[in-house]
Scaffold this motif. Structure first.
Motif, PDB file in Angstrom:
ATOM      1  N   PHE A 144      -3.526   1.529   3.533  1.00  0.00           N
ATOM      2  CA  PHE A 144      -4.094   0.226   3.891  1.00  0.00           C
ATOM      3  C   PHE A 144      -5.193   0.388   4.950  1.00  0.00           C
ATOM      4  N   CYS A 182      -0.154  -5.296   9.550  1.00  0.00           N
ATOM      5  CA  CYS A 182       0.521  -4.349   8.654  1.00  0.00           C
ATOM      6  C   CYS A 182       1.842  -3.891   9.246  1.00  0.00           C
ATOM      7  N   SER A 240       0.834  -1.203   0.000  1.00  0.00           N
ATOM      8  CA  SER A 240       0.000   0.000   0.000  1.00  0.00           C
ATOM      9  C   SER A 240       0.867   1.251   0.000  1.00  0.00           C
ATOM     10  N   SER A 286       1.212   2.570   5.263  1.00  0.00           N
ATOM     11  CA  SER A 286       0.160   1.852   5.999  1.00  0.00           C
ATOM     12  C   SER A 286      -1.110   2.682   6.049  1.00  0.00           C
ATOM     13  N   LYS A 293      -8.197  -1.566  -4.800  1.00  0.00           N
ATOM     14  CA  LYS A 293      -7.153  -0.537  -4.746  1.00  0.00           C
ATOM     15  C   LYS A 293      -7.098   0.277  -6.031  1.00  0.00           C
TER      16      LYS A 293
END
Ligand SMILES: Cc1ncc(COP(=O)(O)O)c(C=O)c1O
Length: 350
Positions: A82, A203, A76, A79, A234
């Motif tokens: 994400f 993550c 990503s 983070s 995404k």
């Protein structure tokens, strides 16, 4: 391990058709092709082509490094991206909620607010630990995602892994364990639990120990079906080519990163020892990260005095149970010398 994706994601997204780049549709057979499918400028520069939407080369290397399968890995734009995607992908606006444990990392709430998703807050105990009884009591049918940063920001401490495991076992929604500071921690990563808990997402980031905050690269680890879902929702080119190349280089420099982490850990100890001797510091919280949280006599005053000395720290005093605290990142040795000097000057001047 049984996995039912529809248990975790918004029903309206189950059949979402993602954007497809033409290059993804084409199955390469090893020939060097002429690329006339994406309206790029054909004259070579480092970045004239779109990046690989699935970052396959980088994922191969990261999967080896982290001991996971490539299909358990999602990359990503930091983070932060994400966190936003987990909330967007699993919580229906105006209906579902996330759960956080203040004082905690601020982006979880910001991202939930941005997506119109509610936030349930269950405070940490006074010792900044997870209050498992209160958490289990507060979970209801609207609770879809729980965020646990360990080590925690801004408090710097680890959470007990048994408590996190208890949560994974007793909550049927998603549990995100945010390991942004894992390289500095005395606790191991919970990535090794992935095969045990289908509702676990972990993550980590290249922004902290890996020294690439400016490149924006986050890693998330989860069940392959969950990862495939993130790939569908995404933005097609969320990781740019410069970042991919910088990360590939950084992966070959792990000795250097390890040496820097060792310096930062010994500097953290030196800082903690020095801070403990200062009369303006009432408490230095134990740290498992690359920063320390201290309670001082007057955080606003001390913050401003440090600014006058040319040093910027964070004043997280508005966070729950963080009145009169300062959060200080561990710097290079000479920066920490300057900080200690400045704090001594502030402490002992009348
Ligand atoms: C707990 C935690 N998670 C995530 C992040 C953000 O990481 P990134 O730079 O990868 O977006 C931070 C940054 O401070 C953090 O403290």
């Amino acid at each position: 391990m049984e996995f039912n994706l529809s248990k975790y994601i918004r029903p309206s997204l189950i059949s979402l058709a993602p954007y497809q780049s033409a290059r993804q549709e084409f199955e390469g057979d090893g020939r060097k092709m002429i690329l006339l499918d994406a309206n790029e400028n054909p004259f070579e520069s480092v970045v004239n082509r779109y990046p690989d939407p699935l970052q396959q080369q980088l994922k191969k290397e990261i999967a080896l490094w982290k001991g996971v399968e490539e299909d358990q890995l999602y990359l990503s734009n930091g983070s932060d991206e994400f966190i936003s995607q987990v909330i967007m992908g699993s919580c229906a606006p105006g209906k579902d909620q996330i759960m956080i444990f203040p004082p905690t990392f601020g982006m979880y709430k910001v991202a939930a607010n941005l997506h119109g998703v509610g936030v349930q807050e269950v405070p940490l105990t006074v010792n900044f630990q997870l209050d498992i009884a209160a958490i289990l009591g507060a979970i209801n049918e609207t609770t879809k995602v729980i965020f646990i940063p360990t080590p925690n920001n801004p408090t710097a401490n680890n959470f007990d892994l048994n408590t996190i495991e208890q949560l994974l076992q007793n909550f049927s929604g998603l549990v995100v364990v945010d390991e942004a500071y894992v390289e500095f921690s005395s606790n191991p990563s919970v990535v090794s639990w992935l095969d045990k808990y289908p509702n676990l997402l972990v993550c980590q980031t290249f922004s902290k120990a890996q020294g690439m905050a400016g490149a924006r690269l986050g890693m998330a680890f989860a069940h392959p079906e969950m990862i495939a879902f993130f790939n569908r929702i995404k933005a097609p080119y969320n990781i740019n080519s410069l970042t991919i190349n910088a990360a590939l280089t950084r992966l070959k420099e792990q000795d250097k990163v390890g040496a820097q982490v060792a310096v930062l850990l010994s500097e953290r100890k030196r800082l903690e020892d020095a801070l403990a001797t200062l009369p303006i510091v009432l408490h230095c919280y134990p740290s498992d990260a690359n920063f320390v949280l201290i309670r001082v006599d007057d955080s606003l005053l001390r913050y401003q005095q440090l600014i006058s000395e040319g040093i910027v720290v964070r004043n997280p005093s508005k966070n729950l149970n963080c009145e009169n605290t300062l959060r200080i990142s561990v710097g290079r040795p000479e920066e920490n010398d300057r900080l200690i000097e400045a704090l001594k000057k502030i402490s002992y001047s009348v």
